[in-house]
Design an enzyme around this catalytic site. Structure first.
Site, PDB file in Angstrom:
ATOM      1  N   HIS A 119       1.778   4.534  -2.547  1.00 24.14           N
ATOM      2  CA  HIS A 119       2.363   6.309  -3.105  1.00 24.14           C
ATOM      3  C   HIS A 119       3.069   6.773  -3.289  1.00 24.14           C
ATOM      4  O   HIS A 119       3.155   7.846  -3.829  1.00 24.14           O
ATOM      5  CB  HIS A 119       2.154   6.310  -1.293  1.00 24.14           C
ATOM      6  CG  HIS A 119       0.698   6.056  -1.131  1.00 24.14           C
ATOM      7  ND1 HIS A 119      -0.111   7.172  -1.397  1.00 24.14           N
ATOM      8  CD2 HIS A 119      -0.011   6.176   0.512  1.00 24.14           C
ATOM      9  CE1 HIS A 119      -1.687   7.394  -0.740  1.00 24.14           C
ATOM     10  NE2 HIS A 119      -1.653   6.089   0.491  1.00 24.14           N
ATOM     11  N   HIS A 128       0.898  -1.446   0.009  1.00 25.49           N
ATOM     12  CA  HIS A 128      -0.038  -0.509  -0.154  1.00 25.49           C
ATOM     13  C   HIS A 128       0.738   1.129  -0.432  1.00 25.49           C
ATOM     14  O   HIS A 128       0.431   2.147  -0.418  1.00 25.49           O
ATOM     15  CB  HIS A 128      -0.862  -0.009   1.303  1.00 25.49           C
ATOM     16  CG  HIS A 128      -1.912   1.238   1.235  1.00 25.49           C
ATOM     17  ND1 HIS A 128      -3.100   0.880   0.960  1.00 25.49           N
ATOM     18  CD2 HIS A 128      -1.196   2.303   1.728  1.00 25.49           C
ATOM     19  CE1 HIS A 128      -3.104   1.853   1.452  1.00 25.49           C
ATOM     20  NE2 HIS A 128      -2.351   3.207   1.745  1.00 25.49           N
ATOM     21  N   GLU A 129       1.836   1.190   0.964  1.00 28.82           N
ATOM     22  CA  GLU A 129       2.652   2.557   1.196  1.00 28.82           C
ATOM     23  C   GLU A 129       3.289   3.167   0.008  1.00 28.82           C
ATOM     24  O   GLU A 129       3.670   3.701  -0.252  1.00 28.82           O
ATOM     25  CB  GLU A 129       3.902   2.655   2.447  1.00 28.82           C
ATOM     26  CG  GLU A 129       2.819   2.923   3.940  1.00 28.82           C
ATOM     27  CD  GLU A 129       1.646   3.665   3.643  1.00 28.82           C
ATOM     28  OE1 GLU A 129       2.035   4.970   2.895  1.00 28.82           O
ATOM     29  OE2 GLU A 129       0.265   3.497   3.976  1.00 28.82           O
TER      30      GLU A 129
END
Length: 672
Positions: free
Chosen positions: A465, A461-462
């Site tokens: 980003h 997820h990170e």
């Protein structure tokens, strides 16, 4: 001596000289940056020449160069490795930086130049990107109060200053509570815990200079403890402490801060002519209105609640079979859900984790980025802000693209959660600037470090980003990378999680940390088959938080947010054995700043798109389809905020999605 923050940075790729920076360097560097920025802003506002895009907007883009450079270092370090000196400086900076921001937006001459450009925009021969940047600058000034005057302008400045102070205090209080609490585990208390939990508890004690084993309030330690400890009394003690963060009646209690924050946000919206803060905040998001947010959340709430209640009945029966006739409580859910997962899916997290080492999952995230976008990652041997942090040179076809920094382990000086930030953002104005991007997580340290599947999903997820930042390709920093609508910013991150579910990725990278053997195919199949397991619980705890956040900011501000929270949960008939993912006193998304205020729903709004976006790869018959990946990069990952989010997504997918893909992805279709 020359302040290293203000001297030229000669480290590879222009990285900050972390090994030379001392805490006492920051305050004078901020002062110098503020002085420089004030001079640059005054020169723009007082320029006798007529306003042009170059002498006004582009000049504004570059006016805070030193301040941006110093802040990019400080605020990254302050969140991930706090010290008393850094916390004190944060408290000092909050009103100071807020006052500076208000100085800019209250500068009538400066706003007059922006307004003149806006009125003449059709005659200026601006590019589409410049038109967009001009609109966003004007909108930012207006929403900050640039059209207010007299007492109303002064009051807006005071409100924003106080909100900045409160956000900093909320964050520091939460960190203090998390840092202060721990529960010692004696020898018998370790019975029934898998080796990885025992090792994490030992490492947590060592990190605090304590002998033996402890449980802390770090999510990567307390969640597995709640999953595996057969000691209901210890689970209860740990769970209650976790739920009580920020509400312990001590000097770090956040309840009064939350109430004052909501009142000031309501006042801020009223000064600008809005009926409430939610209406003000959502005006510029994809959702546009509170009703649109509520419609989405309730569409998901009903099937999620039905699934959770059915699951609760099963877990209650399991607990009674163990001879416990009490009601199912929050400290029971994870324990019995884990036992049920093992029984129904033959999936034991203790057996799974050796295949999900931190090193393997970093390699998997990098490999997917290589196959999708041609990126390569080479370790860098450079000084960083903490020994746990690591850096990589990111290249494509031999050309430098970015520096990526990963800071993965929990420690007492790091705030909880996981996030992505940029020490430096991409832009082309004033010369090509390549980004320096940081992923921060809070995984339990071990030797080796082993992740849960949820931890691995957080890492992906990170990193999604980070890709949004690293692949940014715009001229203006104002729209670079993740500078997009809040309910669009989670699309790249949540979309990237899907590659962790691709079997060929796990076959290649999920290898036993000791034997290097691949995850057995039957285990992999069971893992993927359990992908929607316990989604009733996960969806309920999230949607409840989002609905409470929305209710906080609609209508008049509640003088007692905790009581308002209870009212909302009663209205939606919250299952008693599930708590909000973030109770009010530790709801940092909402109260540590304005970022996710009225916007915690954003994860689900983006999930509607990420579920649909991954289906584009599935429809192509290849999770690494080059054409789909190229469209994803062109229209979303490289585009930043250069267009409205709806236009970007439609350019990628050809249409906007419905909620059906989300419900399918969460396994809630048959419960709808």
């Amino acid at each position: 001596m020359t302040n290293p923050l203000l001297a030229p940075w000669t480290a590879p790729f222009g990285l900050p000289p972390f090994d030379a920076i001392r805490d006492e360097d920051f305050a004078p560097a901020f002062d110098a940056g503020l002085a420089e920025a004030r001079g640059a802003i005054a020169a723009i506002a007082d320029n006798p020449e007529p306003a042009t895009f170059a002498n006004t907007i582009e000049a504004l883009e570059l006016a805070e160069a030193t301040l941006d450079r110093v802040g990019g270092v400080f605020f990254n370090i302050a969140g991930s490795d706090s010290t008393p000196a850094r916390e004190a400086l944060q408290r000092d900076l909050a009103p100071k930086l807020s006052a500076f921001s208000s100085e800019i937006t209250n500068n009538r001459a400066l706003f007059g130049r922006i307004e003149a450009l806006w009125q003449a925009r059709d005659a200026l021969s601006l590019t589409d990107e410049q038109q967009r940047v001009l609109m966003l600058y004007r909108r930012m000034f207006v929403r900050a109060g640039a059209q207010l005057d007299g007492d109303r302008a002064a009051r807006m400045t005071a409100v924003k200053s106080r909100l900045a102070v409160l956000g900093t205090a909320f964050t520091q209080n939460l960190l203090a509570d998390e840092r202060a609490w721990y529960m010692e585990l004696a020898g018998a208390d370790l019975d029934g815990l898998p080796d990885f939990v025992v090792e994490a508890a030992r490492a947590a004690a060592a990190e605090r200079g304590l002998p033996g084993h402890i449980v802390t309030l770090n999510r990567s330690l307390i969640v597995p403890f709640l999953q595996f400890s057969p000691r209901r009394d210890l689970r209860q003690r740990a769970c209650l402490a976790w739920m009580a963060r920020g509400a312990n009646g001590n000097a770090h209690d956040n309840r009064a801060i939350a109430a004052e924050t909501l009142a000031l946000r309501q006042e801020r919206a009223a000064l600008l002519g809005y009926p409430d803060f939610a209406t003000f905040k959502l005006e510029t998001e994809m959702a546009r209105t509170p009703q649109a947010v509520r419609d989405l959340l309730m569409r998901v709430w009903e099937p999620a609640r039905a699934r959770a209640l059915a699951d609760a009945a099963v877990l209650q029966a399991m607990m009674q079979a163990d001879g416990i006739n009490d009601a199912l409580e929050p400290w029971d859910w994870r324990y019995y859900a884990e036992k049920r997962r093992k029984a129904e899916h033959d999936l034991d997290e203790a057996a799974l984790k050796p295949y999900l080492s931190l090193e393997a999952m970093i390699a998997a995230a990098f490999d997917c980025a290589n196959r999708l976008f041609g990126l390569a990652f080479t370790p860098l041997d450079v000084p960083l802000y903490h020994p746990d942090a690591r850096a990589w040179d990111v290249t494509r076809n031999g050309r430098h693209v970015a520096v990526f920094i990963g800071d993965y382990f929990a420690r007492g000086s790091k705030r909880s959660g996981a996030w992505c930030s940029a020490i430096r953002s991409q832009r082309k104005l004033g010369g090509q600037v390549q980004p320096v991007v940081v992923n921060v997580c809070n995984f339990a340290k071990g030797d080796p470090a082993l992740l849960s599947y949820d931890d691995a999903r957080t890492l992906f997820h990170e990193f999604g980003h980070a890709l949004h930042q690293m692949l940014s390709d715009v001229t203006y920093g104002f729209i670079s990378g993740t500078s997009v609508a809040r309910d669009f910013v989670e699309l790249p991150s949540q979309l990237y999680e899907h590659w962790l579910t691709v079997p060929e990725v796990l076959v290649k990278h999920a290898r036993h940390v000791t034997t290097a053997e691949p995850m057995p195919r039957d285990m992999l199949d069971r893992l993927l088959a359990a992908g929607t397991y316990d989604q009733g619980f996960a969806t309920v705890e999230y949607v409840a938080s989002a609905l409470v956040d929305l209710a906080f900011h609609e209508g008049a501000a509640s003088a007692d947010p905790v009581a308002r929270e209870a009212e909302v949960l009663a209205e939606i008939a919250m299952p008693r054995a599930i708590r909000m993912r973030h109770a009010t006193p530790h709801f940092a998304h909402v109260f540590a700043g304005d970022g996710y205020s009225s916007g915690y729903y954003s994860y689900m709004w983006s999930e509607v798109m990420d579920a649909d976006a991954f289906e584009a790869f599935e429809e192509a018959g290849n999770p690494f389809d080059p054409a789909v990946a190229a469209r994803l990069e062109t229209h979303i990952l490289s585009a930043g905020g250069s267009q409205e989010a709806e236009a970007l997504y439609t350019a990628f997918r050809g249409r906007m999605p419905g909620v059906e893909a989300l419900l399918r992805g969460r396994g809630l279709v048959d419960a709808a």
